[in-house]
Design a protein around this motif. Structure first.
Motif, short mmCIF file in Angstrom:
data_model
loop_
_atom_site.label_atom_id
_atom_site.label_comp_id
_atom_site.label_asym_id
_atom_site.label_seq_id
_atom_site.Cartn_x
_atom_site.Cartn_y
_atom_site.Cartn_z
N MET A 184 34.77 41.28 29.76
CA MET A 184 33.89 41.33 30.93
C MET A 184 33.94 42.69 31.62
O MET A 184 32.93 43.15 32.16
N MET A 185 35.09 43.33 31.61
CA MET A 185 35.21 44.66 32.21
C MET A 185 34.31 45.65 31.47
O MET A 185 33.79 46.58 32.08
N GLU A 186 34.12 45.44 30.18
CA GLU A 186 33.29 46.33 29.38
C GLU A 186 31.80 45.99 29.49
O GLU A 186 30.97 46.89 29.60
N THR A 187 31.47 44.71 29.47
CA THR A 187 30.06 44.32 29.36
C THR A 187 29.43 43.85 30.67
O THR A 187 28.23 43.99 30.86
N GLU A 188 30.22 43.30 31.56
CA GLU A 188 29.67 42.73 32.79
C GLU A 188 30.42 43.20 34.03
O GLU A 188 30.69 42.42 34.93
N LYS B 125 29.65 44.74 36.65
CA LYS B 125 29.01 44.57 37.96
C LYS B 125 29.03 43.12 38.44
O LYS B 125 28.61 42.82 39.55
N LYS B 126 29.52 42.19 37.59
CA LYS B 126 29.56 40.79 37.98
C LYS B 126 30.93 40.36 38.49
O LYS B 126 31.04 39.31 39.11
N ILE B 127 31.97 41.14 38.22
CA ILE B 127 33.31 40.69 38.58
C ILE B 127 33.96 41.58 39.62
O ILE B 127 33.63 42.76 39.75
N LEU B 128 34.88 40.98 40.33
CA LEU B 128 35.72 41.68 41.30
C LEU B 128 37.15 41.22 41.05
O LEU B 128 37.40 40.02 40.98
N ILE B 129 38.06 42.16 40.87
CA ILE B 129 39.46 41.82 40.62
C ILE B 129 40.22 41.97 41.94
O ILE B 129 40.16 43.02 42.58
N MET B 130 40.93 40.91 42.32
CA MET B 130 41.79 40.97 43.50
C MET B 130 43.24 40.93 43.03
O MET B 130 43.71 39.90 42.56
N ARG C 283 32.87 41.10 47.64
CA ARG C 283 33.06 39.67 47.35
C ARG C 283 31.81 38.87 47.72
O ARG C 283 31.60 37.78 47.23
N LYS C 284 30.95 39.44 48.57
CA LYS C 284 29.72 38.78 48.97
C LYS C 284 28.68 38.78 47.84
O LYS C 284 27.81 37.93 47.81
N ASP C 285 28.77 39.78 46.95
CA ASP C 285 27.74 39.98 45.93
C ASP C 285 28.18 39.65 44.51
O ASP C 285 27.35 39.56 43.63
N ARG C 286 29.47 39.51 44.27
CA ARG C 286 29.96 39.29 42.91
C ARG C 286 30.02 37.80 42.60
O ARG C 286 30.58 37.03 43.39
N PRO C 287 29.48 37.38 41.45
CA PRO C 287 29.53 35.95 41.11
C PRO C 287 30.89 35.47 40.62
O PRO C 287 31.16 34.28 40.61
N ILE C 288 31.78 36.41 40.25
CA ILE C 288 33.10 36.02 39.74
C ILE C 288 34.19 36.87 40.39
O ILE C 288 34.11 38.10 40.39
N ASP D 7 27.80 33.26 51.86
CA ASP D 7 27.05 32.01 51.82
C ASP D 7 27.25 31.27 50.50
O ASP D 7 27.55 30.08 50.49
N VAL D 8 27.05 31.95 49.39
CA VAL D 8 27.22 31.35 48.07
C VAL D 8 28.58 31.77 47.54
O VAL D 8 28.82 32.95 47.27
N LYS D 9 29.47 30.81 47.41
CA LYS D 9 30.84 31.10 46.99
C LYS D 9 30.86 31.46 45.50
O LYS D 9 30.25 30.80 44.68
N PRO D 10 31.57 32.54 45.16
CA PRO D 10 31.66 32.93 43.75
C PRO D 10 32.61 32.02 42.98
O PRO D 10 33.38 31.27 43.58
N GLU D 11 32.55 32.11 41.68
CA GLU D 11 33.53 31.42 40.85
C GLU D 11 34.83 32.19 40.99
O GLU D 11 34.85 33.42 40.90
#
Length: 190
Positions: free
Chosen positions: A41-45, A47-52, A103-108, A140-144
């Motif tokens: 996912m770090m390679e292909t997606e 912009k979809k993930i956020l690592i905490m 965290r507001k914009d990332r789905p994961i 508003d929309v909670k990420p996975e």
């Protein structure tokens, strides 16, 4: 035997990155992500993930996953009853505040500690997930929200080139804290 069948069915699930959006919503029982899935996912997606990273600030600075969208140390003492996401956002290091707002914009969101193998109420990750799920009025929309199976230790062993320092050592006090009463196996009386 039903529990065993359910566990086997969870192990055969495809990587999250290969799922359609509707399938991701249906994947309610999944709580973790493998190191391979995260690396892919770090390679292909990216912009979809956020690592905490939920390790200490010192551990994060010593070595962490090389990723642009990674938040350094969310202080352990802040993840407790009565805490809100906005209060945590005010206390994290300045270099993480921009990523914190993502965290507001990332789905994961992926939580990383030293070596999580499960998500239970006694962990720092569980409390942080609870705060972001129930006490984050800005989203508003909670990420996975998933934890990294085996934690940073496992990722470091499998992908040392994707870490800032592959020779970092795990602090001894953390290793001894990993043992919990749940880890004890008792012989059957029958």
């Amino acid at each position: 035997t039903e529990v065993k069948k359910e566990m086997e069915s969870l192990e055969n699930l495809p990587p999250i990155s290969q799922l359609e959006e509707t399938e991701k919503v249906q994947l309610v029982s999944r709580q973790s992500i493998t190191c391979k899935e995260l690396a892919d996912m770090m390679e292909t997606e990216s912009k979809k993930i956020l690592i905490m990273d939920c390790r200490t600030y010192e551990d994060f600075n010593a070595s962490h996953i090389k990723f642009n969208y990674s938040i350094c140390s969310v202080p352990r003492e802040l993840c407790s009853i009565g805490m809100t996401a906005s209060k945590i956002g005010n206390t994290i290091p300045n270099e993480s505040k921009v990523c914190w707002s993502l965290r507001k914009d990332r789905p994961i969101i992926i939580f990383v500690d030293w070596f999580s193998t499960s998500l239970n109420r006694n962990t720092h990750i569980w409390w942080l997930k609870d705060i972001l799920t129930n006490w984050d009025e800005e989203v508003d929309v909670k990420p996975e929200m998933l934890f990294l199976e085996g934690g940073y230790e496992s990722f470091l062993i499998k992908y040392p080139t994707k870490c800032t320092d592959s020779h970092v050592k795990i602090p001894r006090d953390i290793v001894t804290q990993a043992f919990t009463i749940d880890d004890i196996e008792y012989p059957s009386v029958d």
